[in-house]
Design a protein around this motif. Structure first.
Motif, PDB file in Angstrom:
ATOM      1  N   LEU A   1       6.033  -8.959  -4.710  1.00 21.50           N
ATOM      2  CA  LEU A   1       6.569  -8.984  -3.635  1.00 21.50           C
ATOM      3  C   LEU A   1       6.383  -7.635  -2.542  1.00 21.50           C
ATOM      4  CD1 LEU A   1      10.124  -9.332  -6.260  1.00 21.50           C
ATOM      5  CD2 LEU A   1       8.592 -10.626  -4.742  1.00 21.50           C
ATOM      6  N   HIS A   2       5.739  -6.404  -2.726  1.00 23.26           N
ATOM      7  CA  HIS A   2       5.804  -5.939  -1.572  1.00 23.26           C
ATOM      8  C   HIS A   2       4.891  -6.068  -0.188  1.00 23.26           C
ATOM      9  CE1 HIS A   2       1.962  -6.339  -3.965  1.00 23.26           C
ATOM     10  NE2 HIS A   2       1.786  -5.683  -2.858  1.00 23.26           N
TER      11      HIS A   2
ATOM     12  N   SER B   1      20.390  -4.026  -4.291  1.00 26.07           N
ATOM     13  CA  SER B   1      20.157  -5.412  -2.908  1.00 26.07           C
ATOM     14  C   SER B   1      20.994  -5.794  -2.169  1.00 26.07           C
ATOM     15  CB  SER B   1      18.822  -6.220  -3.541  1.00 26.07           C
ATOM     16  OG  SER B   1      20.064  -6.414  -5.006  1.00 26.07           O
TER      17      SER B   1
ATOM     18  N   PHE C   1      11.360 -10.758   1.692  1.00 25.41           N
ATOM     19  CA  PHE C   1      11.457 -10.073   0.287  1.00 25.41           C
ATOM     20  C   PHE C   1      10.707  -8.440   0.613  1.00 25.41           C
ATOM     21  CE2 PHE C   1      11.797 -14.118  -1.433  1.00 25.41           C
ATOM     22  CZ  PHE C   1      13.377 -13.585  -1.688  1.00 25.41           C
ATOM     23  N   SER C   2      10.894  -7.494  -0.059  1.00 22.76           N
ATOM     24  CA  SER C   2      10.280  -6.476   0.033  1.00 22.76           C
ATOM     25  C   SER C   2      10.709  -5.209  -1.080  1.00 22.76           C
ATOM     26  CB  SER C   2      10.517  -5.728   0.921  1.00 22.76           C
ATOM     27  OG  SER C   2      11.266  -5.480   1.955  1.00 22.76           O
ATOM     28  N   ILE C   3      10.237  -4.813  -1.445  1.00 24.17           N
ATOM     29  CA  ILE C   3      10.440  -3.715  -2.417  1.00 24.17           C
ATOM     30  C   ILE C   3      11.341  -2.254  -2.277  1.00 24.17           C
ATOM     31  CG2 ILE C   3       9.906  -1.913  -4.429  1.00 24.17           C
ATOM     32  CD1 ILE C   3       9.578  -5.397  -4.992  1.00 24.17           C
TER      33      ILE C   3
ATOM     34  N   PHE D   1      11.504 -12.809  -6.523  1.00 23.70           N
ATOM     35  CA  PHE D   1      12.400 -12.223  -6.485  1.00 23.70           C
ATOM     36  C   PHE D   1      13.617 -12.022  -7.702  1.00 23.70           C
ATOM     37  CE2 PHE D   1      16.677 -11.287  -4.560  1.00 23.70           C
ATOM     38  CZ  PHE D   1      16.338  -9.998  -3.558  1.00 23.70           C
TER      39      PHE D   1
ATOM     40  N   ALA E   1       7.561  -6.962 -10.133  1.00 25.15           N
ATOM     41  CA  ALA E   1       6.825  -7.017  -8.980  1.00 25.15           C
ATOM     42  C   ALA E   1       6.085  -7.220  -8.758  1.00 25.15           C
ATOM     43  CB  ALA E   1       8.023  -5.824  -8.043  1.00 25.15           C
TER      44      ALA E   1
ATOM     45  N   ALA F   1      14.141  -4.946  -5.452  1.00 26.40           N
ATOM     46  CA  ALA F   1      13.660  -6.234  -4.506  1.00 26.40           C
ATOM     47  C   ALA F   1      15.168  -6.315  -3.662  1.00 26.40           C
ATOM     48  CB  ALA F   1      13.478  -7.114  -5.190  1.00 26.40           C
TER      49      ALA F   1
ATOM     50  N   THR G   1      13.023  -9.781 -10.767  1.00 25.07           N
ATOM     51  CA  THR G   1      12.496  -8.596 -10.806  1.00 25.07           C
ATOM     52  C   THR G   1      14.359  -8.129 -10.783  1.00 25.07           C
ATOM     53  OG1 THR G   1      10.966  -8.674  -9.819  1.00 25.07           O
ATOM     54  CG2 THR G   1      12.204  -6.754  -9.132  1.00 25.07           C
ATOM     55  N   ARG G   2      14.754  -8.885 -10.061  1.00 29.58           N
ATOM     56  CA  ARG G   2      16.686  -8.324 -10.327  1.00 29.58           C
ATOM     57  C   ARG G   2      17.149  -8.723 -11.173  1.00 29.58           C
ATOM     58  NH1 ARG G   2      19.820  -8.645  -8.897  1.00 29.58           N
ATOM     59  NH2 ARG G   2      20.131  -6.347  -8.932  1.00 29.58           N
TER      60      ARG G   2
END
Length: 259
Positions: A66-67, A110, A152-154, A79, A61, A144, A82-83
């Protein structure tokens, strides 16, 4: 589901992984936590388990930032990666519980939660409630997620655990972290002492975290802990060896969060 016997347990990423070594599990801690959960489950507790990303989710991330949001091809790839790594870690956690006959079931964060502006916007807990009604142990994780304004974000496991505890009316919320509680100064400082109780107006010197953490570390954990405590949930923060005592409210060296 009996709210009086419902506990939400958040296993920190630094507890179950080595955050200084990408994609490395702390097997001994995961075994200790799993044994505690197996005992609690056998005693009739309903359990929702949430775990952090540690050295699986955070490095990826952070690599793709991604944040910060965005919908570039690079962000889309980030994304997805991270997933993938969070699913790998989640599978290992579930595997440890199944070995001890705990009916743990992975529930993809998610798929049930959406952020907006980097903050949790909405979450659907219907499936989770039905799992608990059937004496299953849902296992979720910081993830994520889709962000309605950023792409996208955390969504941190700390936020997720607190929201679930409040919305389900859980008796207790337990944050398990490597430091073993909240200290007056960063752990390791010569005059650092474990705070047995903490309230929002207490003056603290809160240290940083080791390794990469894109979810705000201890400061965010405390904010979520206070939110849950204000909504009637008994909240504790402590080490992996005291999970049972924190859930039951028994005396041990951990931090109790006051509303």
């Amino acid at each position: 589901m009996n709210p009086a016997m419902l506990t939400v347990i958040k296993l920190g990423g630094s507890v179950i992984t080595d955050k200084s070594k990408p994609y490395t599990v702390r097997s001994s801690n995961l075994k200790t936590a799993s044994a505690a959960l197996a005992k609690l489950y056998g005693e009739g507790y309903d359990i929702v388990l949430v775990h952090g990303g540690g050295s699986f989710g955070h490095p990826t991330a952070a690599k793709y930032r991604l944040h910060e949001g965005g919908l570039s091809p690079e962000k889309v790839r980030g994304f997805s990666e991270t997933r993938y790594w969070m699913t790998k870690l989640n599978t290992l956690v579930v595997e440890h519980l199944l070995r001890l006959n705990v009916p743990a079931v992975s529930l993809q964060t998610s798929a049930i939660a959406v952020n907006s502006g980097g903050k949790l916007s909405r979450i659907s807990l219907d499936v989770l409630r039905e799992m608990l009604a059937r004496r299953l142990v849902p296992v979720l994780y910081g993830d994520a997620v889709i962000d309605l304004s950023r792409g996208f974000s955390i969504l941190s496991g700390d936020t997720l655990a607190a929201r679930i505890a409040v919305e389900l009316g859980a008796k207790s919320l337990v944050y398990v972290m490597g430091a073993g509680g909240v200290y007056s100064k960063p752990p390791g400082s010569p005059d650092a002492r474990l705070l047995r109780e903490i309230a929002e107006n207490d003056v603290l010197t809160v240290g940083g975290t080791h390794g990469v953490d894109v979810t705000g570390g201890l400061r965010e954990k405390l904010a979520e802990a206070f939110y849950a405590a204000k909504n009637g949930v008994r909240v504790c923060i402590g080490g992996v060896n005291f999970i049972e005592k924190m859930v039951k409210g028994e005396e041990a060296p951990y931090t109790v969060v006051k509303a």
